[in-house]
Every structure is written in structure tokens, then in C-alpha cells.
Design a protein around this motif. Structure first.
Motif, short mmCIF file in Angstrom:
data_model
loop_
_atom_site.label_atom_id
_atom_site.label_comp_id
_atom_site.label_asym_id
_atom_site.label_seq_id
_atom_site.Cartn_x
_atom_site.Cartn_y
_atom_site.Cartn_z
N ASN A 58 -4.49 -12.97 -17.15
CA ASN A 58 -3.98 -12.98 -15.77
C ASN A 58 -2.46 -12.93 -15.74
N LYS A 59 -1.82 -13.65 -16.66
CA LYS A 59 -0.35 -13.63 -16.69
C LYS A 59 0.17 -12.25 -17.08
N LEU A 60 -0.50 -11.61 -18.03
CA LEU A 60 -0.06 -10.28 -18.47
C LEU A 60 -0.26 -9.26 -17.36
N ILE A 61 -1.37 -9.33 -16.65
CA ILE A 61 -1.62 -8.41 -15.54
C ILE A 61 -0.59 -8.62 -14.44
N TYR A 109 18.25 -3.42 -30.62
CA TYR A 109 16.98 -4.10 -30.39
C TYR A 109 15.98 -3.15 -29.75
N SER A 110 14.74 -3.23 -30.21
CA SER A 110 13.64 -2.60 -29.49
C SER A 110 12.82 -3.73 -28.87
N ALA A 111 12.45 -3.55 -27.60
CA ALA A 111 11.76 -4.61 -26.87
C ALA A 111 10.53 -4.04 -26.18
N TRP A 112 9.42 -4.76 -26.27
CA TRP A 112 8.12 -4.33 -25.77
C TRP A 112 8.14 -4.04 -24.27
N ASP A 113 7.55 -2.89 -23.90
CA ASP A 113 7.34 -2.54 -22.51
C ASP A 113 5.87 -2.78 -22.18
N PRO A 114 5.53 -3.91 -21.58
CA PRO A 114 4.11 -4.23 -21.34
C PRO A 114 3.45 -3.34 -20.29
N ILE A 157 3.45 0.39 -30.32
CA ILE A 157 3.84 -0.47 -29.21
C ILE A 157 5.00 0.19 -28.46
N PRO A 158 4.79 0.73 -27.26
CA PRO A 158 5.89 1.34 -26.50
C PRO A 158 6.99 0.32 -26.22
N THR A 159 8.23 0.71 -26.50
CA THR A 159 9.35 -0.21 -26.35
C THR A 159 10.58 0.50 -25.79
N ILE A 160 11.48 -0.30 -25.26
CA ILE A 160 12.81 0.19 -24.94
C ILE A 160 13.68 0.00 -26.17
#
Length: 741
Positions: free
Chosen positions: A52-55, A148-153, A166-169
Motif C-alpha cells: 500500500n505504501k509503494l502504490i 548517484y543513481s536512484a530508483w524510480d519506483p 531497476i530503472p533509475t535517475i
């Protein structure tokens, strides 16, 4: 002298058969997204609270709580390992027009001399690639390389082979964006906020506006053997020389024609693998030029659509290789026939299901609720006009967003949109805007929806006609419920155009709302205020509306009179990123700051220089090591023939009979002499340009001094190809590259 390789690969290409591609036993809907950690898999592998938090993060833009990262990572790892994955990577889009990835295994020491599978939330959320090794425009240096690469949820993770991607910025240690995804996400947020605010004039329940993108990927397929025999194709992606085939696309028989068997097998294989990665492939067909094809998906949310296009381009190359092809994504791989673009179908929609660029229902359909009809049509006109305002105010910037050394070969030819950004609306919509501009406050309007057309053939059903025609020469055309940005090139990252367009749209909507609110505060009614601002904007942006022939010379002159950007030098066009109006727009919408823009332009200019530099070096090499030796060898055969004629015939008769050969001998000598001279001049031009310190000025020098030399060399080579004996010519010709499938 021999061209054994050319004829060998031609013979082998003719023998190749279509690769057998097994048809899945399941329906496409059953295996769609098989290798994607989609919502149903999230629900299965994540605790309910974590899910639920991720959604909430994905749907509502809630801030990602790092406390849930470990649980998400554990669920992802469990699913991935069940699917056979052994590695993971942060998958990002640096300023190379491609993607980047570094694979790490799911293993760590267990402290007992063994190994244990592990994937922590820290590894999911953030990693540290070397930022100085990617294009960065001087933001990062070797001695200060951290990035830095950071996750794009918001973009689902997926599996390729044995690797969880894992798609990231990708950002610098100092916070600047070094990729396409970070500013794209910012631009999507800016449009969401600005468009939602404007939607509140018309709807009370809108909480979010989404940008939709449907891209159309054009490409060429060339037999792999023929490709390997063309060093220019291998090293630059295009043919630097080659006379056009006697038959090319003039018969119009390739477009929508029967798909060749080998190509059909490739397309089937590609679509199956794409669907397994949740890329919603919809359309495939032959394009206009020989061996040119297109794939188009169903439209998606913009960020996901961009990721899917980048993934598909990578997938196309892998699948093509398995079928004995090489896919060419260069915008202009062959001279004299159509190049390849990537039309971007762009639209806005609300979380309540309203397409903001689609007209409301007609008065006939909604007779019982005329106020609702008027409100919907006013909403429609508002978003159309403010889109035109965005395109008009940032005309040069939008062109810069799609310009490259490769796309420059395509734009402006009578096959693709011209290098002038204008918008086609169609007769009905133009008349409507003209009516609003000239009407008084009490006039309301009604836009017709689709209407029927009767055809006097009993077996054919009536057609439903759109409220606009199609103008293939327009780079930014309204097509009924969206705008089709046709100028982007086939090899480009769609994000470049989307960042500029979204940011310009956000600025236009912000300005519109500010001015409307000011009038309401002064006592005007909401309807009156909106109409007054629309009239102002319709007048302002009128120069960008053009429904005529974008290929005509008259339009270039007319566009310049209208104040539109008509520049065609790629390095100069890039300067629009640093126009004060562009900098202000990007900074006010919080998409990019001046430092990021300056860095990106450095990258663009440097990429332009390197692209042309590589082409020039390859052309020089081929000229001296292929073309001149082959031509002079044929010339030697002609000379031997002329000398032999003298031994057989009297002098006068021998001269008469050898006249054609003597003419060829002279022409070959003159053309090879000019080629050698031009190659020396090309090398000198590069040396002079390379000494220029400013990368901006160096790029301009390459455009102005190096490119013309290459054109001159090509002209001589293409003429030689017509006269040198075919059996000696060492490079596969256009007729072979384009018609062997």
C-alpha cells in the motif's frame, strides 16, 4: 583487386531463410508483463502494508519512505530469483542517447566462509556510478567523479536474461541531473501541477493530470553480412557514400506492402519478447522506403513510454542479430530515400478520464445539458490554445530538443517535417479559433465531433470522419485528441523532446491561470476572464499555425516573416537551450537550472563534433583505401585495353574505337585526383577545427567547414560507382542493401 567479400555476402544473404519462431501456447494477455515486477506481483511478494505504501508513492507521488526499501528489495529478489535472475543492475539513461548498466550478483559473504544471496534496500534505492566517465558537460571531473543513481519506483523493474533491471535517475554528487529521466520526471510534475490547477476552472474533482505518449518507431533492417561489408555502416550507422538504386521508393510499392518472410519472423520474435516486458506493441508495417519498417505501441504514461522505447531499441538490436539482420536506427542511413523518425503522440488526461485535447460531445449528443457542452468545449479550446502558446514561445527550443547531427540529415528533405516548428490544426479548428478571436463575450461555440460519411458502395460501411485532416508536412500536428510531434529522430531518446514540450506547456498553463485569476480578482466572471485571455493568446500564437505545404520554399520565407526559427545549422540551433526565455522557463518550472542547461549544451556540441569527426575519418579511410585503389585498378584495365586496340587496329580506327575508354580513363583520373585533394582538405579542416578551444565554436566549424568537404567527396565517389566495373566495386551497393531481405 577483388571484391570477393561483397559477392560472398550477397550470395549468402540470398540463401537465408526465415528463422522459425515458435508461437506461444498462451494468449498475449497471459504472457504480457511476464518479466516485469508489476502490481499483481508486488501484491503477491510484498507485505500488505508495504504494498500500500509503494502504490501510494507510484500513484500519488508520496515521498518514498526508506524504511520500506528493505521489504521491497526482499520481495523483488525473491520474485527475480524464482524467474532465474542471478544479478541486478541500476538501469539509467545517460546523455549518450542509450542506456547504461553495471551488473552485480545477488551474493555476499555469509561470515562462515560461504556465500548467501542478498539484496538490501540500500542497493535497491541508490548506487554510485562514476559520473566523470559519462557525458556531463564539465559538471564532474576524474578527480571528483562521484555520481548517484536512484530508483524510480514509478517505472516497474524488469528482467533481461539473468539480470533484474531497476530503472533509475542519474545525478551528480552536487545534485545536477546527468541523464534524461530526472528532468523528465520534473517536467511531468510541473505539467501535472499546472494542468490540474487550470482543470479546476472546469471540473471540481480533478486531482491529477497525466502526460500520455505514444511513439512510432521507424527503422531499417539490413542483412548482417551486407552490413559487415560496409565499414561506414558499422562505424557511423549510415552510408557515407553510395549512388541511389535505379529503383528505390518511387513506385510506392513498399509502404503497407506484404512484409517479407525473414522480416515477419523478426517482428514476431520481437513482439513476443516486447510483450513479455510489458511493452504494449500494437502496430507493425512496411514503411515508405525499401527495407524500412515501423513498430508502434498503445500509448502509455509518458515516463513509462520513454523507458519502454529505450528498452525496445536495445531489444531490437538483440533480436535482429538472431535473425541475421542489423537494425539501423540512424535517421538517414541511405541517401535519396526516406529517413526514419519517431513520431511522438502527446496528450494530457485527467485522473477522472478526460482527454484534455479532445473536444467535448456535440450539442446534439448533449442537448439536455448545454452548459456542460460549453464547459467541455471551453476546456478543449483552452488546452489547445495554451499548447500553441507553448510551441510559439519556445519555437526554437523545441527544434533544439529534437536536433542532432544525425537527425539534421532527415529534417527538411521532402520526406520528413521541415526544420521549422509549426502546428497544423485543420480547417474546422482554425475557423473556431478565428471565431473566438473575433467574437464578443456573449458568443459561445460548439465544436463538431466525428461525423459520418456515406460511401456509394453497398458493401462498404459508412466511415466516421475526424474533425481534422492529416498534413504529413507539419512537425506538430493536431490529430483529433492529441498532438503528433513528428520531428524527433528514430535514434533519439523521446525524453529530450518531452522535457522541452512538457516544460513549455507547464509555463504556458501557469501564465494562463495567473492572468485569468487576476481578471477574476478585478471583478470579471470566470467565463468572461477565460475567454478574454484566450482571445489574447489566440492572437499572440497565430504565427505558429500553418496548414499549408511545409516543404515549399515559400513557407521558409513566410515562416521567417512570422518570427519562427528557420535556422538549419545544428550547433547554432542548440543555442536556444541557453536563450534567457528557455533558462527562465526551465528554472521557473523547476525542471533544470542554468548550470544543468549549460552542461547539456556542452554535451550536445561535443557529441556533434565527435559524430562528424568519426564520419570524416571513416570517409577519408574508405576513399584512400577502397575507392581510389578500385577505381585506378579499373582505369589500368581500360588503359591496357586501349593499348591493345592500337596493336590490332590502325591508329585512327583504334582511337575512334577507344574513345569511350579514353573518356573514362580521363574521368577516373580527374575524379580520383579531386577525391585525394578533398581528403587532404578534409583532414586540414579537422585539424583547424580541433585547435578551437570553445566546443561551441568548434562544433560550428565542423558544420561549416568539415561537412561540406564530405559532401564534395561523396559526390565524386557516387559518380565513380556508376562507371567502375561492377565486378570490381568492393562495397555492397544500395540495390543490394535495400532489396535483399
Amino acid at each position: 583487386m577483388s571484391n570477393q567479400l561483397r559477392f560472398q555476402v550477397v550470395e549468402e544473404a540470398f540463401k537465408k531463410k526465415a528463422v522459425e519462431v515458435p508461437t506461444p501456447s498462451e494468449r498475449p494477455s497471459a504472457y504480457f508483463g511476464k518479466y516485469v515486477f508489476s502490481r499483481d506481483k508486488m501484491f503477491k511478494y510484498l507485505p500488505n502494508r508495504i504494498y500500500n505504501k509503494l502504490i501510494d508513492v507510484i500513484d500519488n507521488g508520496a515521498r518514498l519512505d526508506r524504511s520500506i526499501a528493505d521489504a521491497v528489495a526482499e520481495g523483488m529478489k525473491k520474485w527475480a530469483m524464482e524467474m532465474g535472475a542471478t544479478h541486478y543492475t541500476h538501469w539509467f539513461q545517460p546523455l549518450t542517447e542509450g542506456t547504461a548498466e553495471k551488473h552485480d550478483a545477488f551474493v555476499e559473504h555469509d561470515g562462515k566462509g560461504g556465500m548467501v544471496e542478498n539484496f538490501s534496500g540500500k542497493l535497491l534505492v541508490q548506487q554510485e556510478p562514476d559520473a566523470s566517465s559519462f557525458p556531463n558537460g564539465g559538471i564532474r571531473n576524474t578527480f571528483e567523479a562521484r555520481g548517484y543513481s536512484a530508483w524510480d519506483p514509478t517505472s516497474p523493474v524488469f528482467i533481461i536474461d539473468d539480470t533484474l533491471c531497476i530503472p533509475t535517475i542519474f545525478i551528480a554528487y552536487t545534485g545536477e541531473a546527468l541523464d534524461y529521466k530526472a528532468p523528465l520526471l520534473r517536467s511531468l510534475h510541473a505539467v501535472d501541477k499546472a494542468a490540474t490547477d487550470v482543470c479546476r476552472y472546469f471540473y471540481d474533482d480533478v486531482k491529477k493530470v497525466q502526460v500520455n505518449l505514444g511513439w512510432e518507431q521507424e527503422y531499417f533492417l539490413v542483412d548482417e553480412g551486407l552490413y559487415s561489408a560496409r565499414p561506414d555502416l558499422m562505424l557511423t550507422g549510415r552510408t557515407l557514400m553510395g549512388h541511389e538504386s535505379a529503383k528505390n521508393q518511387q513506385m510506392d510499392d513498399h509502404y503497407f506492402g506484404t512484409i517479407p518472410d525473414r522480416v515477419q519472423a523478426f517482428m514476431k520474435d520481437l513482439e513476443i519478447q516486447a510483450l513479455e516486458l510489458a511493452i504494449p506493441c500494437k502496430t507493425r508495417h512496411n514503411e515508405v522506403a525499401p527495407n524500412q519498417f515501423e513498430l508502434a505501441p498503445i500509448f502509455e504514461e509518458c515516463n513509462l513510454a520513454v523507458d519502454h522505447n529505450m528498452l525496445l531499441m536495445s531489444l531490437m538490436k538483440r533480436v535482429a542479430h538472431n535473425h541475421g539482420f542489423r537494425v539501423l536506427l540512424h535517421e538517414k542511413p541511405f541517401d535519396g530515400i526516406n529517413g526514419s523518425g519517431k513520431h511522438n503522440n502527446w496528450s494530457l488526461s485527467t485522473d477522472t478520464g478526460v482527454l484534455l485535447h479532445a473536444p467535448g460531445k456535440s450539442q446534439e449528443d448533449r442537448a439536455a445539458d448545454k452548459d456542460a457542452v460549453a464547459k467541455e468545449n471551453l476546456r478543449f479550446v483552452t488546452f489547445i490554445v495554451e499548447t500553441l502558446m507553448a510551441v510559439y514561445r519556445h519555437n526554437g527550443l523545441l527544434k533544439a530538443s529534437i536536433m542532432s547531427a544525425t537527425n539534421a540529415h532527415r529534417l527538411g528533405g521532402n520526406e520528413a517535417p521541415p526544420a521549422i516548428i509549426s502546428s497544423f490544426l485543420g480547417k474546422q479548428l482554425n475557423e473556431l479559433l478565428d471565431h473566438i478571436e473575433l467574437s464578443d463575450r456573449d458568443d459561445l461555440f460548439n465544436l463538431k465531433g466525428k461525423q459520418g460519411m456515406e460511401i456509394d458502395i453497398p458493401q462498404i460501411p459508412d466511415l466516421i470522419i475526424d474533425n481534422t485532416d492529416r498534413n504529413r508536412t507539419s512537425p506538430f500536428a493536431f490529430t483529433g485528441n492529441r498532438f503528433e510531434f513528428r520531428a524527433p529522430g528514430s535514434s533519439s531518446n523521446c525524453a529530450s523532446a518531452m522535457i522541452a514540450l512538457n516544460s513549455a506547456m507547464a509555463e504556458a498553463l501557469q501564465s494562463f491561470k495567473k492572468r485569468v485569476d487576476e481578471r477574476i480578482a478585478q471583478g470579471d466572471s470566470k467565463l468572461s476572464a477565460i475567454l478574454d485571455i484566450l482571445r489574447e493568446d489566440i492572437k499572440i500564437c497565430k504565427p505558429v499555425r500553418f496548414d499549408g505545404n511545409g516543404y515549399s520554399e515559400a513557407w521558409v520565407e513566410e515562416a521567417e516573416r512570422r518570427g519562427l526559427d528557420v535556422e538549419n545549422s545544428c550547433p547554432i540551433i542548440y543555442e536556444h537551450y541557453l536563450d534567457e526565455s528557455s533558462v527562465h522557463m526551465f528554472e521557473s518550472t523547476k525542471v533544470m537550472n542554468r548550470k544543468e542547461l549549460e552542461a547539456r549544451n556542452e554535451v550536445k556540441w561535443e557529441t556533434y563534433v565527435k559524430t562528424v569527426q568519426i564520419e570524416a575519418r571513416v570517409m577519408g579511410d574508405l576513399s584512400m583505401n577502397h575507392i581510389i585503389p578500385v577505381s585506378t585498378h579499373y582505369q589500368s584495365q581500360l588503359i591496357k585495353n586501349v593499348q591493345g586496340m592500337k596493336d590490332v587496329f590502325p591508329a585512327d580506327e583504334a582511337y575512334r574505337l577507344s574513345a569511350r575508354n579514353l573518356k573514362l580513363i580521363q574521368e577516373i583520373a580527374e575524379r580520383t585526383e579531386r577525391i585525394e585533394q578533398f581528403v587532404e582538405e578534409l583532414t586540414d579542416a579537422r585539424r583547424v577545427a580541433n585547435r578551437i578551444q570553445s566546443i561551441h565554436e568548434r562544433a560550428i566549424a565542423y558544420h561549416d567547414t568539415v561537412c561540406p568537404k564530405m559532401d564534395a567527396i561523396r559526390n565524386e565517389i557516387d559518380h565513380l560507382e556508376l562507371i567502375v566495373e561492377d565486378g570490381l566495386w568492393s562495397l555492397p551497393k544500395y540495390r543490394e542493401l535495400l532489396f535483399i531481405r
